[in-house]
Write a protein that holds these residues in place. Sequence first.
Motif, mmCIF file in Angstrom:
data_model
loop_
_atom_site.group_PDB
_atom_site.id
_atom_site.type_symbol
_atom_site.label_atom_id
_atom_site.label_comp_id
_atom_site.label_asym_id
_atom_site.label_seq_id
_atom_site.Cartn_x
_atom_site.Cartn_y
_atom_site.Cartn_z
ATOM 1 N N LYS A 2 0.546 -4.243 -34.779
ATOM 2 C CA LYS A 2 1.288 -2.979 -34.914
ATOM 3 C C LYS A 2 1.347 -2.516 -36.362
ATOM 4 O O LYS A 2 1.662 -3.301 -37.259
ATOM 5 N N ARG A 62 9.066 -1.455 -17.134
ATOM 6 C CA ARG A 62 8.048 -0.614 -17.791
ATOM 7 C C ARG A 62 7.914 0.726 -17.077
ATOM 8 O O ARG A 62 7.560 1.715 -17.669
ATOM 9 N N PHE A 89 2.856 -12.105 -31.294
ATOM 10 C CA PHE A 89 2.459 -12.740 -30.047
ATOM 11 C C PHE A 89 2.631 -11.729 -28.923
ATOM 12 O O PHE A 89 3.617 -10.989 -28.893
ATOM 13 N N LYS A 90 1.652 -11.694 -28.025
ATOM 14 C CA LYS A 90 1.778 -10.846 -26.841
ATOM 15 C C LYS A 90 2.185 -11.781 -25.702
ATOM 16 O O LYS A 90 1.362 -12.515 -25.170
ATOM 17 N N TYR A 91 3.458 -11.775 -25.412
ATOM 18 C CA TYR A 91 4.014 -12.720 -24.438
ATOM 19 C C TYR A 91 3.653 -12.317 -23.022
ATOM 20 O O TYR A 91 3.435 -11.131 -22.740
ATOM 21 N N VAL A 114 10.042 -11.650 -31.548
ATOM 22 C CA VAL A 114 8.673 -12.093 -31.273
ATOM 23 C C VAL A 114 8.124 -12.775 -32.527
ATOM 24 O O VAL A 114 8.485 -12.408 -33.643
ATOM 25 N N ARG A 145 8.051 -6.597 -19.174
ATOM 26 C CA ARG A 145 8.600 -5.705 -20.190
ATOM 27 C C ARG A 145 9.988 -5.248 -19.765
ATOM 28 O O ARG A 145 10.186 -4.914 -18.589
ATOM 29 N N LYS A 191 -6.406 -9.119 -26.247
ATOM 30 C CA LYS A 191 -6.128 -10.117 -25.215
ATOM 31 C C LYS A 191 -7.161 -11.219 -25.268
ATOM 32 O O LYS A 191 -8.336 -10.956 -25.498
ATOM 33 N N MET A 201 -0.388 -8.494 -30.193
ATOM 34 C CA MET A 201 -0.165 -7.054 -30.282
ATOM 35 C C MET A 201 -0.124 -6.792 -31.787
ATOM 36 O O MET A 201 0.703 -7.385 -32.492
HETATM 37 P P1 ATP Z 1 -0.070 -1.123 -20.721
HETATM 38 O O1 ATP Z 1 1.372 -1.529 -20.671
HETATM 39 O O2 ATP Z 1 -0.587 -1.034 -22.113
HETATM 40 O O3 ATP Z 1 -0.444 0.003 -19.841
HETATM 41 P P2 ATP Z 1 -0.447 -3.376 -19.082
HETATM 42 O O4 ATP Z 1 0.762 -3.051 -18.316
HETATM 43 O O5 ATP Z 1 -1.676 -3.831 -18.362
HETATM 44 O O6 ATP Z 1 -0.899 -2.241 -20.080
HETATM 45 P P3 ATP Z 1 -0.933 -5.092 -21.151
HETATM 46 O O7 ATP Z 1 -2.241 -4.424 -21.317
HETATM 47 O O8 ATP Z 1 -0.993 -6.525 -20.829
HETATM 48 O O9 ATP Z 1 -0.013 -4.442 -20.109
HETATM 49 O O10 ATP Z 1 -0.152 -4.911 -22.543
HETATM 50 C C1 ATP Z 1 1.047 -4.288 -22.800
HETATM 51 C C2 ATP Z 1 2.265 -5.115 -22.402
HETATM 52 O O11 ATP Z 1 2.365 -6.297 -23.182
HETATM 53 C C3 ATP Z 1 3.572 -4.427 -22.707
HETATM 54 O O12 ATP Z 1 3.888 -3.480 -21.746
HETATM 55 C C4 ATP Z 1 4.562 -5.585 -22.733
HETATM 56 O O13 ATP Z 1 5.030 -5.832 -21.426
HETATM 57 C C5 ATP Z 1 3.712 -6.769 -23.135
HETATM 58 N N1 ATP Z 1 4.063 -7.370 -24.439
HETATM 59 C C6 ATP Z 1 4.169 -8.689 -24.667
HETATM 60 N N2 ATP Z 1 4.456 -8.949 -25.945
HETATM 61 C C7 ATP Z 1 4.551 -7.755 -26.572
HETATM 62 C C8 ATP Z 1 4.817 -7.373 -27.914
HETATM 63 N N3 ATP Z 1 5.008 -8.257 -28.882
HETATM 64 N N4 ATP Z 1 4.829 -6.047 -28.178
HETATM 65 C C9 ATP Z 1 4.611 -5.129 -27.206
HETATM 66 N N5 ATP Z 1 4.341 -5.438 -25.921
HETATM 67 C C10 ATP Z 1 4.310 -6.739 -25.605
#
Ligand code: ATP
Length: 708
Positions: free
Chosen positions: A498, A353, A326-328, A468, A332, A538, A496
Amino acid sequence: DPTIFEVDPTIWCPNKPIPYSFLAHALSTLTTTRSRIAILNILTNTLRVILKTHPPSLLPSLYILSNTLSPPYESIELGLGYSTVTKAIQHVSGLSSAALKRLYTKTGDPGDVAFEAKSNVRTLIPHPPLLITSVYDSMLKIALAKGQGTAKQKQSIVEKLLVAAKGEEVRFLVRTLFQNLRVGAVRTSILTALARAMVMTLPSSISDTSAINLSHYADEALITAVKELNLTKSGGKKKKVEDAVDPSNILSEKFAAAEALIKRVYVQHPNYGHIARALVEMGLNDLAEHVPLTVGIPLHPTLGSPTRSLDEVYDRLENLAFSAEFKYDGQRAQIHGWKDSSEGPVSVKIFSRHLEDMTDKYPDVVQLVQNSFTADPELQSFIIDTEIVAIDPRNGELRTFQELSNRARKDVQMTEIKIAVCVFAFDLLYLDGQILLQEPFRKRRALLRTRLPPVIPEWKGAARLDHVRSVESEAGREAIEEFWQEAVESRVEGLMVKLLDSGEVLEEPSNKKGRPRRKPLPATYEPDKRTSAWLKLKKDYVTGLGDSLDLVPIGGWHGNGRKVQWWSPVLLALYDPSSGKLVAVCKCMSGFSDVFYKSMKEKYAEGSENCSYQNIWDVETGGLKPHVYFKPQEVWEIRGADVTISPVSVAALGLVSQSRGLSLRFPRFMKVREDKNIEQASIPDFLAGMYRGQQGKREKVEGVDDGD
Ligand code: ATP
């Protein structure tokens, strides 16, 4: 020639602090070019001179060049307002505020304003030259000024600097005070230049050099460096420079190795102070050992690459094993926890981040980490990569990112916390003194799961720790598909995906003629890289999901495996009002519960009036031939990933293509539409419209700028 810096022997000799005018000159030279090669040469030679003549000036120079005062996680801010600097310029130049305003309108840049304002000022008493180290110290003083009269104190430091500054120094000093140098020296160029400067130190004769050419390597140092390199290459035997290996080749090899080393060290330990010191004291050798990843100091996080569909995910990862998580939708957080001794107190740091220290924002998470150490006395230290998400404290349900952002940013008190959070951990980078970055994700994740188990404290408002949610590719495409649908319907942003173990995938050729090759795809943790081993999918990138379709079940196949007693997949149809017929559009096999499968089998039981081996209800199925036909009688809400042109479907035939129909990819059952009869099901025009809309959206997505 602006690239030549004339050394004034009265103010500059080796082992004495370097005048700021040298750096200002280098900065001014940088503004004359946009060429990356020229920028690198100027930066490299600037750093070579500094390293050779006064190493203590290296760190302040690195900070000034990078528009910072400290490592990102110490966040020392100048905190200088526009008005403080303007007042100082006015005071020092004696210009009226109207005259200053005119200069602002003319130039638009505070550095240029100060330069022009000061060019008319005659200084009667000569001031001692500004030094790189003293400029940096003054900036620190400005940043650290506290208490009553801070603005006045800051203004007076700025004035002193301005009074002492001459010519170009004024321009760059003011730009530095505004933290915007406007030269093309980004972090990568600074690190590259530092690496090159370390490889190619200046010869000892530098003290006699009266002019330093900042933009060419081609000075006697190059010859010396090459001679030395050739000596080493030929085992100490002297060779004539003419027979030597091409100097540029040897240098580029050396450069590449040093650049990779310094960049690798920096992204794991982003502290110029520690790096500069190790370089000056011990050189490039063993830099990684001297400046290792350290608990308490954040490393740059791994970033993911965008993908637009699960198909793309499967194409890119081929048949390598992966985990879909899951991409929460939260923040970060890189969480560090450690004990200096087995009995000692637990230290906790939480970094964003962008590596800012946000420990003060999450006292509840600090508490959670401290409790983990109490629960496991063996635990010494760890660094985890996580997403902190707002939750409903009663049941742990996910809340939106907006709710999390309602939390104050600094100095949050435990008693004031209104937004409860869950820390969703997804990676383990360091454990009990061991750096795990080089371990494959499968191993890091297994350690994370065993050593840091989920925690749900008794008090409901306290922070929780969880892993996660994920599904692995071994579970099969259908399970991944279902997990994706679950993500679509939950308060998460998507998935996400991996890579679990390092492997190899086909590399896209960079041009049409290039032959595709296999390239390694590591499952290691790659600080600061946007890796292809982490694919983000996404919801809002995946097209066609906005609308659901209302479709009629018109047939089925005998299920396999677990579903052997049921109908799976089920054939679904649109209603075509022009012919009054149902037209098959896709097969659906996900989204059904076991209870639903059972009731479906009862409703459309073989031999009953609702089920026939013949197409007695005269539905159009094109190339889709089910084992049995259902009596059309109900409407289901269905969501899909994508509308595609299909060679077997006859749905919407002639609307998008004359010879092919449309189909829905990865359809998923949502619910029975009790309120609709079959004539109210979705029609071919609606599906064709969805297809066209999706094509338009795809073009937009193609142009999405996804960050760095
Ligand atoms: P990026 O961090 O890739 O530059 P961004 O800041 O726009 O892009 P996203 O594109 O939405 O962020 O995707 C990455 C972010 O998703 C990560 O930095 C983290 O905060 C978030 N995230 C949520 N769930 C997870 C997960 N399971 N593994 C890794 N990241 C996750």
